[in-house]
Design a protein around this motif. Structure first.
Motif, PDB file in Angstrom:
ATOM      1  N   VAL A  33       0.866  -1.184   0.000  1.00 20.75           N
ATOM      2  CA  VAL A  33       0.000   0.000   0.000  1.00 20.75           C
ATOM      3  C   VAL A  33       0.904   1.236   0.000  1.00 20.75           C
ATOM      4  CG1 VAL A  33      -1.874   1.220   1.141  1.00 20.75           C
ATOM      5  CG2 VAL A  33      -1.739  -1.276   1.329  1.00 20.75           C
ATOM      6  N   PRO A  34       1.201   1.799  -1.195  1.00 20.45           N
ATOM      7  CA  PRO A  34       2.124   2.953  -1.287  1.00 20.45           C
ATOM      8  C   PRO A  34       1.460   4.245  -0.824  1.00 20.45           C
ATOM      9  CG  PRO A  34       1.249   2.431  -3.446  1.00 20.45           C
ATOM     10  CD  PRO A  34       0.710   1.381  -2.514  1.00 20.45           C
ATOM     11  N   SER A  35       1.362   4.416   0.473  1.00 19.40           N
ATOM     12  CA  SER A  35       0.633   5.559   1.022  1.00 19.40           C
ATOM     13  C   SER A  35       1.585   6.550   1.676  1.00 19.40           C
ATOM     14  CB  SER A  35      -0.397   5.087   2.052  1.00 19.40           C
ATOM     15  OG  SER A  35       0.255   4.461   3.146  1.00 19.40           O
ATOM     16  N   ILE A  36       1.045   7.756   1.921  1.00 15.82           N
ATOM     17  CA  ILE A  36       1.755   8.788   2.654  1.00 15.82           C
ATOM     18  C   ILE A  36       0.731   9.537   3.498  1.00 15.82           C
ATOM     19  CG2 ILE A  36       1.540  10.444   0.741  1.00 15.82           C
ATOM     20  CD1 ILE A  36       4.224  11.641   1.619  1.00 15.82           C
ATOM     21  N   PRO A  37       1.017   9.789   4.788  1.00 20.87           N
ATOM     22  CA  PRO A  37       0.048  10.509   5.630  1.00 20.87           C
ATOM     23  C   PRO A  37      -0.246  11.901   5.088  1.00 20.87           C
ATOM     24  CG  PRO A  37       1.789   9.513   6.958  1.00 20.87           C
ATOM     25  CD  PRO A  37       2.222   9.389   5.528  1.00 20.87           C
ATOM     26  N   TYR A  38      -1.398  12.422   5.450  1.00 20.80           N
ATOM     27  CA  TYR A  38      -1.812  13.762   5.003  1.00 20.80           C
ATOM     28  C   TYR A  38      -0.775  14.813   5.402  1.00 20.80           C
ATOM     29  CZ  TYR A  38      -4.499  18.125   4.868  1.00 20.80           C
ATOM     30  OH  TYR A  38      -4.915  19.402   4.628  1.00 20.80           O
ATOM     31  N   ALA A  39      -0.370  14.796   6.681  1.00 20.23           N
ATOM     32  CA  ALA A  39       0.625  15.767   7.143  1.00 20.23           C
ATOM     33  C   ALA A  39       1.961  15.560   6.437  1.00 20.23           C
ATOM     34  CB  ALA A  39       0.799  15.667   8.660  1.00 20.23           C
ATOM     35  N   GLY A  40       2.321  14.301   6.219  1.00 20.80           N
ATOM     36  CA  GLY A  40       3.569  14.014   5.517  1.00 20.80           C
ATOM     37  C   GLY A  40       3.533  14.493   4.078  1.00 20.80           C
ATOM     38  N   CYS A  41       2.365  14.420   3.459  1.00 22.97           N
ATOM     39  CA  CYS A  41       2.197  14.890   2.083  1.00 22.97           C
ATOM     40  C   CYS A  41       2.406  16.402   2.002  1.00 22.97           C
ATOM     41  CB  CYS A  41       0.813  14.504   1.576  1.00 22.97           C
ATOM     42  SG  CYS A  41       0.567  14.766  -0.189  1.00 22.97           S
ATOM     43  N   LEU A  42       1.814  17.138   2.933  1.00 23.36           N
ATOM     44  CA  LEU A  42       1.998  18.594   2.949  1.00 23.36           C
ATOM     45  C   LEU A  42       3.447  18.958   3.239  1.00 23.36           C
ATOM     46  CD1 LEU A  42      -1.201  19.913   4.798  1.00 23.36           C
ATOM     47  CD2 LEU A  42      -0.751  19.804   2.337  1.00 23.36           C
ATOM     48  N   ALA A  43       4.073  18.220   4.156  1.00 23.14           N
ATOM     49  CA  ALA A  43       5.488  18.486   4.473  1.00 23.14           C
ATOM     50  C   ALA A  43       6.370  18.211   3.254  1.00 23.14           C
ATOM     51  CB  ALA A  43       5.930  17.627   5.655  1.00 23.14           C
TER      52      ALA A  43
END
Length: 314
Positions: free
Chosen positions: A89-99
């Protein structure tokens, strides 16, 4: 929009690249090798400039900052991309995406501003050689780097805060290998007109103005050389400006190809390929350009290695 059900997005799915499963391990190894080469190449330049006193000049101060920017620019996206390639599951957290979006903008913009500072340094060195040390003093160099950092911080923070105010619906799939700003805007279910306006205005300031300043610097350099044409002057100009021009061509050639020459077919594939160019290939090639085309860097490399050999022999 108020008429639609809104879902609180906690993470995004990064689709990455369309790679055949049997070729994924090969591409992973290639990407990892390129990233390690980027790290080693840029770290070598930074360490070499710190160790060799002959390179403690404004030009190499800017170069060490450019190498640090390239190193960080690749590190913003590639490690996460490599991790997602090995994840189901190639995911990234919402906060990590903004960072990730913020640091991508910060280090990308910083590279552009540093190239302008390096162009100005070459302009002063060739057009005003007798006043070079007076004009390009250490205080001015620090001020130029500081201004670059302040402007890039403001630009990255502005877009990040504007993105944070948007609402995202159920669709959280990003057809990219990192949190690209344009891809995120397509997923938003609230009004994005302010974001698009700010992108249009600041994009012109951040990309076009630095590019024009670099062009103006080199127009003045060429005009200065043509006033007193000589083989020695031409060789000096090419030896001091060749590496910088190569890096500028790599960076802005990719950006112009992506944003000023849009294609209707396979636009997502083209955007991803161009993004790979300026996030992976360009930062990897920059150290080779400056080490192979620059006589000072090659001489410093020989001096440092010779000194190490002598000390180990003693």
């Amino acid at each position: 929009m108020s008429g639609k059900n809104q879902t609180i997005i906690s993470e995004f799915i990064l689709l990455g690249l369309s790679i055949d499963p049997e070729q994924q391990n090969l591409f992973y190894a290639l990407l990892l090798a390129m990233y390690v080469t980027t790290l080693l190449g840029n770290l070598t330049i930074i360490i070499l400039i710190q160790l060799d006193s002959h390179l403690h000049t404004p030009m190499y101060l800017f170069l060490s900052n450019l190498s640090f920017s390239d190193l960080c620019f690749s590190s913003v996206t590639i490690p996460k991309f490599l991790q997602n390639m090995q994840s189901h599951v190639p995911s990234i957290p919402y906060a990590g995406c903004l960072a990730q979006m913020y640091f991508f903008l910060f280090f990308g913009d910083l590279e552009s501003f540093l190239l302008v500072a390096m162009a100005y340094d070459r302009y002063v060195a060739i057009c005003f050689p007798l006043h070079y040390t007076t004009i390009m003093n250490s205080q001015l160099c620090v001020i130029l780097v500081a201004i670059s950092c302040v402007l890039t911080t403001f630009h990255g923070m502005l877009h990040t805060l504007l993105m944070a105010r948007l609402h995202f619906c159920a669709d959280n799939v990003i057809p990219h290998f990192f949190c690209d700003m344009s891809a995120l805007l397509k997923l938003a279910c609230s009004d994005t007109r302010v974001n698009e306006l700010v992108i249009f205005i600041t994009g012109g300031l951040i990309l076009i103005i630095p590019f024009l300043l670099i062009i103006m610097s080199y127009v003045r350099i060429v005009a200065s050389i043509l006033k007193v044409p000589s083989a020695r002057g031409i060789r000096k100009a090419f030896s001091t400006c060749g590496s910088h021009l190569s890096v500028v061509s790599l960076l802005y050639g990719t950006v112009i190809g992506l944003y000023l020459c849009p294609s209707t077919n396979n636009s997502t594939v083209k955007e991803t390929a161009m993004a790979m160019m300026y996030t992976v290939v360009t930062p990897m090639l920059n150290p080779f350009i400056y080490s192979l085309r620059n006589r000072d860097m090659k001489a410093a490399l020989r001096r440092v290695f010779f000194k190490r050999k002598v000390l180990s022999f003693l």
